[in-house]
Design a protein around this motif. Sequence first.
Motif, short mmCIF file in Angstrom:
data_model
loop_
_atom_site.label_atom_id
_atom_site.label_comp_id
_atom_site.label_asym_id
_atom_site.label_seq_id
_atom_site.Cartn_x
_atom_site.Cartn_y
_atom_site.Cartn_z
N PHE A 227 0.81 -1.22 0.00
CA PHE A 227 0.00 0.00 0.00
C PHE A 227 0.84 1.26 0.00
O PHE A 227 0.38 2.32 -0.43
CB PHE A 227 -0.95 0.00 1.20
N TYR A 229 2.97 1.92 -1.97
CA TYR A 229 3.18 2.25 -3.38
C TYR A 229 1.87 2.14 -4.18
O TYR A 229 1.88 1.86 -5.36
CB TYR A 229 4.25 1.33 -3.96
N ILE A 230 0.74 2.41 -3.52
CA ILE A 230 -0.56 2.22 -4.17
C ILE A 230 -0.75 3.17 -5.34
O ILE A 230 -1.36 2.80 -6.36
CB ILE A 230 -1.71 2.39 -3.13
N PHE A 233 0.99 1.71 -8.21
CA PHE A 233 0.26 0.52 -8.64
C PHE A 233 -0.93 0.91 -9.50
O PHE A 233 -1.18 0.31 -10.56
CB PHE A 233 -0.20 -0.27 -7.42
N LEU A 234 -1.70 1.90 -9.05
CA LEU A 234 -2.90 2.30 -9.79
C LEU A 234 -2.54 2.82 -11.18
O LEU A 234 -3.29 2.60 -12.14
CB LEU A 234 -3.66 3.38 -9.00
N LEU A 249 -8.90 6.42 -4.12
CA LEU A 249 -8.47 6.33 -2.73
C LEU A 249 -9.60 6.72 -1.77
O LEU A 249 -9.65 6.24 -0.62
CB LEU A 249 -7.25 7.21 -2.49
N LEU A 286 -5.24 -8.23 -0.75
CA LEU A 286 -3.88 -7.99 -1.25
C LEU A 286 -3.52 -8.98 -2.35
O LEU A 286 -2.95 -8.60 -3.39
CB LEU A 286 -2.89 -8.07 -0.10
N LEU A 289 -5.38 -8.11 -5.51
CA LEU A 289 -4.74 -7.03 -6.25
C LEU A 289 -3.53 -7.55 -7.03
O LEU A 289 -3.28 -7.13 -8.16
CB LEU A 289 -4.32 -5.90 -5.30
N GLY A 293 -4.91 -7.19 -10.58
CA GLY A 293 -4.76 -5.74 -10.60
C GLY A 293 -4.72 -5.11 -11.96
O GLY A 293 -4.88 -3.89 -12.09
N THR A 299 -9.51 -4.11 -9.53
CA THR A 299 -8.71 -3.25 -8.65
C THR A 299 -9.60 -2.44 -7.70
O THR A 299 -9.34 -2.38 -6.49
CB THR A 299 -7.85 -2.29 -9.48
N LEU A 303 -9.63 -2.97 -3.74
CA LEU A 303 -9.22 -1.84 -2.91
C LEU A 303 -10.31 -1.52 -1.88
O LEU A 303 -10.01 -1.19 -0.73
CB LEU A 303 -8.94 -0.62 -3.79
N PHE A 364 2.45 -6.38 -3.63
CA PHE A 364 1.15 -6.76 -3.07
C PHE A 364 1.08 -8.27 -2.83
O PHE A 364 0.42 -8.73 -1.88
CB PHE A 364 0.03 -6.29 -4.00
#
Length: 405
Positions: A227, A229-230, A233-234, A249, A286, A289, A293, A299, A303, A364
């Motif tokens: 998380f 580095y979310i 990631f997105l 978020l 996790l 994802l 993901g 995703t 999330l 993740f």
Amino acid sequence: MTFVRSDTWRRVTVVAGLILAAFAFNTTENLPIGLLGLISSDLHVSLPSVGYLVTGYGLTVAVVSVPLAHATRQIPRRHVLSGLLLVLCLATWISVLGSSYWLLLGARVATALCQALFWAVQAPVAVGLFSKQVRGRVIAAMSVGGALATVLGVPAGTWLGQQSGWRLPFVVLSGFGLFALVAIAVLLPTTRPEESHGAFGTAPDARRFLIVLASTALSVTGMFVGFTYIVKFLGDVSGFSDSSVSAILMVFGLAGVAGVSLVGPLLDSRPRTALAVPVGVQAAALLGLYLGGRNQGVTIAMLALLGVSAAPVFMAGQSRVLNVAPGRTEVALAANSAAFNVGVACGALIGGVALPSLEVRGTFGVGGLLTVVALLVLFGESVLKPLPGVDRDAPQRSNGMILKP
């Protein structure tokens, strides 16, 4: 001063003050994340230097929680909480009135010292105002303040800072702290901490307490391995645009508030389930994802599931600690808070080490596996035979007067 049944409004007002204080502390801790550029520009320092305001805050809480809780265990909680909130207000005002980065850093260290002790004593104080049978429900209510800090406090403070400068949001937060200070200083009785049933576990068991600490550290580490580095990631894995990240978020934050509401009713009736289920769901989210993901729908769903599960973990851990604490609950809660902050730091560190080789998606996967280990640790509690409990539900006295639930 004494609390009787006709004084419900006093107890509710004190709890409301504690909720606002939790909201103010949590928002103060994380708000610089949203105001990095504004603070950097105004104080003429680099962005990493502003980032240290958050890192240093968390490390301070982790290091000093247990020593402070131990050192103040004999001081009446009315005095402790009033002092903590007074320092919060003063440190905030000093930091926004000054123009020095080092003054701001010093003020945040002072605030972090206060927050470390606040998280140790606020739950025993709150549950001590009511009967032992509703400890979980009181903890659930207290957790709303921390959850709202993520979904409301930081976004709203960031927006306000963008409109009026980075200092104004902190002034507003000090107003919440001031309300809490007045409520607690005026309405909370001056009693010895050990006179409240909230100062002791309902079924003390050092073995189960260590299991809670281990599961907290492992699950939080697993959470923050990925998380942290979310945002990357997105963008890199799921392909979301920068403009949509804030809204996504927000889904996570709203799901966290929902998770607290869903798990709260289980804290009294099924305390072990209330902790194990969120940890298990976090592991699934996790790993979901990691596996799915690349699909934007998956995703968002995962999330949201992560928010529903991750937010109640600390709440359920606190409630469980109040049950099994082998000694004074404030020291036990301080240890749990330290374990949480160590998990945050270790998670970010492990994620950073894994990122070059596994890429952001892989972090993740690692986080999910660590959370599975946390779940296995919790399952290990089922093989333990219960120790004889100590009934601490006798009427408590303050200045010769009974404090009735």
